[in-house]
Design an enzyme around this catalytic site. Structure first.
Site, PDB file in Angstrom:
ATOM      1  N   HIS A  64       0.840  -1.208   0.000  1.00 17.16           N
ATOM      2  CA  HIS A  64       0.000   0.000   0.000  1.00 17.16           C
ATOM      3  C   HIS A  64       0.876   1.259   0.000  1.00 17.16           C
ATOM      4  O   HIS A  64       1.261   1.753   1.056  1.00 17.16           O
ATOM      5  CB  HIS A  64      -0.890  -0.029   1.251  1.00 17.16           C
ATOM      6  CG  HIS A  64      -1.993   0.977   1.250  1.00 17.16           C
ATOM      7  ND1 HIS A  64      -3.263   0.670   1.674  1.00 17.16           N
ATOM      8  CD2 HIS A  64      -2.027   2.281   0.904  1.00 17.16           C
ATOM      9  CE1 HIS A  64      -4.037   1.736   1.581  1.00 17.16           C
ATOM     10  NE2 HIS A  64      -3.295   2.741   1.122  1.00 17.16           N
TER      11      HIS A  64
ATOM     12  N   ARG B 215       1.209   9.214  -6.504  1.00 16.32           N
ATOM     13  CA  ARG B 215       0.623  10.376  -7.221  1.00 16.32           C
ATOM     14  C   ARG B 215       1.033  10.435  -8.688  1.00 16.32           C
ATOM     15  O   ARG B 215       1.359   9.432  -9.289  1.00 16.32           O
ATOM     16  CB  ARG B 215       0.997  11.696  -6.520  1.00 16.32           C
ATOM     17  CG  ARG B 215       0.849  11.694  -5.011  1.00 16.32           C
ATOM     18  CD  ARG B 215      -0.557  11.433  -4.555  1.00 16.32           C
ATOM     19  NE  ARG B 215      -0.656  11.664  -3.108  1.00 16.32           N
ATOM     20  CZ  ARG B 215      -1.546  11.085  -2.339  1.00 16.32           C
ATOM     21  NH1 ARG B 215      -2.429  10.246  -2.825  1.00 16.32           N
ATOM     22  NH2 ARG B 215      -1.582  11.349  -1.053  1.00 16.32           N
TER      23      ARG B 215
ATOM     24  N   ASN C  21      -5.024   6.135  -6.195  1.00 12.39           N
ATOM     25  CA  ASN C  21      -5.653   7.346  -5.679  1.00 12.39           C
ATOM     26  C   ASN C  21      -5.050   8.597  -6.301  1.00 12.39           C
ATOM     27  O   ASN C  21      -4.504   9.439  -5.605  1.00 12.39           O
ATOM     28  CB  ASN C  21      -5.465   7.359  -4.152  1.00 12.39           C
ATOM     29  CG  ASN C  21      -6.453   8.239  -3.462  1.00 12.39           C
ATOM     30  OD1 ASN C  21      -7.409   8.680  -4.080  1.00 12.39           O
ATOM     31  ND2 ASN C  21      -6.230   8.506  -2.194  1.00 12.39           N
TER      32      ASN C  21
ATOM     33  N   LYS D 178      -9.163  -1.636  -5.117  1.00 12.60           N
ATOM     34  CA  LYS D 178      -9.046  -0.874  -3.873  1.00 12.60           C
ATOM     35  C   LYS D 178     -10.351  -0.121  -3.608  1.00 12.60           C
ATOM     36  O   LYS D 178     -10.815   0.640  -4.451  1.00 12.60           O
ATOM     37  CB  LYS D 178      -7.887   0.127  -3.982  1.00 12.60           C
ATOM     38  CG  LYS D 178      -7.797   1.125  -2.836  1.00 12.60           C
ATOM     39  CD  LYS D 178      -7.298   0.510  -1.546  1.00 12.60           C
ATOM     40  CE  LYS D 178      -7.559   1.402  -0.332  1.00 12.60           C
ATOM     41  NZ  LYS D 178      -6.822   2.651  -0.332  1.00 12.60           N
TER      42      LYS D 178
ATOM     43  N   HIS E  61      -4.763  -0.793   6.367  1.00 10.19           N
ATOM     44  CA  HIS E  61      -4.445   0.064   7.513  1.00 10.19           C
ATOM     45  C   HIS E  61      -5.479  -0.057   8.636  1.00 10.19           C
ATOM     46  O   HIS E  61      -6.102   0.918   9.034  1.00 10.19           O
ATOM     47  CB  HIS E  61      -4.235   1.528   7.110  1.00 10.19           C
ATOM     48  CG  HIS E  61      -5.186   2.062   6.063  1.00 10.19           C
ATOM     49  ND1 HIS E  61      -6.553   2.015   6.190  1.00 10.19           N
ATOM     50  CD2 HIS E  61      -4.959   2.647   4.878  1.00 10.19           C
ATOM     51  CE1 HIS E  61      -7.107   2.555   5.122  1.00 10.19           C
ATOM     52  NE2 HIS E  61      -6.160   2.935   4.311  1.00 10.19           N
TER      53      HIS E  61
ATOM     54  N   ASP F 178       0.673   2.704   3.701  1.00 10.95           N
ATOM     55  CA  ASP F 178      -0.165   3.851   3.338  1.00 10.95           C
ATOM     56  C   ASP F 178       0.671   5.127   3.236  1.00 10.95           C
ATOM     57  O   ASP F 178       0.157   6.220   3.501  1.00 10.95           O
ATOM     58  CB  ASP F 178      -1.335   4.044   4.309  1.00 10.95           C
ATOM     59  CG  ASP F 178      -2.435   4.921   3.702  1.00 10.95           C
ATOM     60  OD1 ASP F 178      -2.466   5.066   2.472  1.00 10.95           O
ATOM     61  OD2 ASP F 178      -3.245   5.464   4.474  1.00 10.95           O
TER      62      ASP F 178
ATOM     63  N   HIS G  16       1.973  14.511   0.472  1.00 12.13           N
ATOM     64  CA  HIS G  16       1.231  15.747   0.191  1.00 12.13           C
ATOM     65  C   HIS G  16       2.215  16.911   0.256  1.00 12.13           C
ATOM     66  O   HIS G  16       3.073  16.918   1.145  1.00 12.13           O
ATOM     67  CB  HIS G  16       0.137  15.985   1.243  1.00 12.13           C
ATOM     68  CG  HIS G  16      -0.970  14.977   1.196  1.00 12.13           C
ATOM     69  ND1 HIS G  16      -2.066  15.114   0.377  1.00 12.13           N
ATOM     70  CD2 HIS G  16      -1.141  13.812   1.859  1.00 12.13           C
ATOM     71  CE1 HIS G  16      -2.869  14.065   0.539  1.00 12.13           C
ATOM     72  NE2 HIS G  16      -2.327  13.257   1.431  1.00 12.13           N
TER      73      HIS G  16
ATOM     74  N   ALA H 180      -6.000  20.205   7.419  1.00 14.12           N
ATOM     75  CA  ALA H 180      -4.787  19.590   6.857  1.00 14.12           C
ATOM     76  C   ALA H 180      -5.130  18.317   6.087  1.00 14.12           C
ATOM     77  O   ALA H 180      -6.025  17.555   6.474  1.00 14.12           O
ATOM     78  CB  ALA H 180      -3.803  19.273   7.987  1.00 14.12           C
TER      79      ALA H 180
HETATM   80  O1  DOR Z   1      -4.535   9.282   5.134  1.00 17.86           O
HETATM   81  C1  DOR Z   1      -4.799   8.835   4.034  1.00 17.86           C
HETATM   82  N1  DOR Z   1      -4.183   9.290   2.937  1.00 17.86           N
HETATM   83  N2  DOR Z   1      -5.736   7.879   3.923  1.00 17.86           N
HETATM   84  C2  DOR Z   1      -6.185   7.482   2.736  1.00 17.86           C
HETATM   85  O2  DOR Z   1      -7.070   6.690   2.703  1.00 17.86           O
HETATM   86  C3  DOR Z   1      -5.658   8.055   1.496  1.00 17.86           C
HETATM   87  C4  DOR Z   1      -4.327   8.634   1.692  1.00 17.86           C
HETATM   88  C5  DOR Z   1      -3.882   9.538   0.566  1.00 17.86           C
HETATM   89  O3  DOR Z   1      -4.019   9.164  -0.586  1.00 17.86           O
HETATM   90  O4  DOR Z   1      -3.360  10.639   0.850  1.00 17.86           O
HETATM   91 ZN    ZN Z   2      -3.923   4.668   1.180  1.00 20.96          ZN
END
Ligand code: DOR
Ligand code: ZN
Length: 376
Positions: free
Chosen positions: A24, A28, A52, A111, A192, A265, A269, A281
């Site tokens: 996981h 990006r 995602n 997913k 997670h 996970d 960002h 945030a």
């Molecule tokens: O904290 C998270 N960030 N949980 C998620 O389910 C997605 C992930 C993200 O893509 O930033």
């Molecule tokens: Zn995730």
């Protein structure tokens, strides 16, 4: 067994473990992908990259193209990571698409994100597991496709709203058990997992068809840690929970039960989205030091033994039918209090950085105590 060397006083100096896997990881797209992907691939045997992105990866073609981009970065850097893909669950997935996924041998799962926008980064653009049609789930069973499930809902069935701390609990007691019972052969990975209830759900399925990944941040921290100077960087979904939950996660992770294994996970960002008001945030922890953090958790539990190898390197590979790392394919974790958190990384063309969990400019940082070289 991981090879552990100790100093004269008995303290751990280094830990050599089989190259671990990560089911996981988010990488990006665009400049952010170029910046973070080397760190997500480094020291990793098998990686599932999460779909995602914006727009989400919803077709086999889009997923394969995306995998190609990640592999291009891998090959440029000469890294050996096996990069695997997954589709974002949505109501356009058909049994035929499940067959096509399986035929690629590279897109191994679907997913599921929470159904509502705002519940986490990228949620609300598809359907949750419980709304997935029976014929699609039947095709997944027949084609050995796994469902990786972000298990949270923000309201009860009668419409009562649920606080973030209660969302996964409710899902694990009042939603997922019904899918589990209706499709006992479906292979479900609770992604997670953060709660006592999630551990119980996995425990309650002796078939081994239900497994759970556990992040380093949920093994090491609880909700009070949001008060740390780097508290915003700890904000992720599912949110950090209570000491009783963390204790259940540590117990499951270090028990030797091979249904529980690592899955980070890691979610980059830009810092502008993580700074300022906690409520606003972005959700996601950037974890280039994931191996060090897991080492810290297992060291604290006195479990830097074969259970650590299973959790980090073998259980996921075995569950997926993927090759284990060769005996000489190892990663060295050293006890190093001086350089234990990698520096923020620059995003080219943007005047911004991605900040690792626990890092602050003022030096008021998390002390991990271990570090791993990332060669690329
Ligand atoms: O904290 C998270 N960030 N949980 C998620 O389910 C997605 C992930 C993200 O893509 O930033
Ligand atoms: Zn995730």
């Amino acid at each position: 067994m991981p090879l552990v060397t100790t100093a004269d006083d008995g303290s751990v100096k280094s830990v050599k473990l089989p190259r671990p896997s990560n089911p996981h990881g988010h990488v990006r797209d665009g400049a952010l992908r170029e910046a973070v992907t080397p760190w997500v691939l480094a020291n990793t045997k098998h990686l599932i990259v999460m779909p995602n992105v914006d727009p989400p990866l919803k077709t086999v073609e889009a997923s394969l193209t995306y995998l190609g981009e990640v592999e291009r970065i891998r090959d440029r850097l000469g890294l050996g990571t096996n990069v695997l893909g997954t589709l974002y669950n949505h109501d356009g997935i058909t049994p035929k698409m499940i067959e096509q996924m399986a035929a690629t041998k590279r897109i191994v799962s679907v997913k599921c994100y929470p159904a509502k926008a705002g519940m986490t980064t990228g949620s609300g653009q598809g359907i949750p597991l419980e709304q997935t049609s029976d014929d699609v789930l039947r095709a997944a069973i027949d084609n050995n496709i796994v469902y990786q499930v972000h298990g949270e809902v923000d309201t009860m069935k009668d419409g009562t709203p649920l606080e973030p701390a209660m969302r996964e609990r409710y899902y694990m007691t009042d939603v997922l058990p019904y899918v589990r019972d209706a499709h006992p052969d479906l292979r479900i990975s609770v992604e997670h997992g953060t709660t006592v209830q999630a551990v119980r759900l996995v425990d309650g399925d002796p078939s081994g068809k239900t497994v759970m990944t556990i992040t380093p941040q949920h093994l090491l921290f609880v909700d009070d840690d949001f008060m740390q100077p780097w508290g915003n960087d700890l904000k992720c979904m599912p949110i950090l929970k209570w000491p009783t939950d963390r204790a259940a996660l540590i117990k499951a992770a270090t028990s030797g039960d091979r249904r529980f294994f690592a899955g980070t996970d890691t979610a980059p960002h830009p810092s502008r989205k993580k700074r300022g008001d906690f409520q606003l945030a972005a959700n996601g922890c950037w974890l280039p030091h994931w191996i060090s953090l897991y080492t810290q958790a297992f060291h604290a539990a006195g479990k830097l033994d074969s259970v650590f190898d299973d959790f980090m390197s073998y259980s996921f590979a075995d569950w997926m039918g993927l090759p284990r790392p060769e005996p000489d394919d190892t990663v060295l974790v050293t006890c190093d209090t001086a350089h234990d958190i990698p520096a923020p990384i620059n995003i080219e063309g943007e005047d911004d950085v991605v900040i690792p969990l626990g890092w602050t400019e003022t030096g008021n940082r998390l002390r991990v105590g271990f570090s791993v070289r990332a060669d690329f």
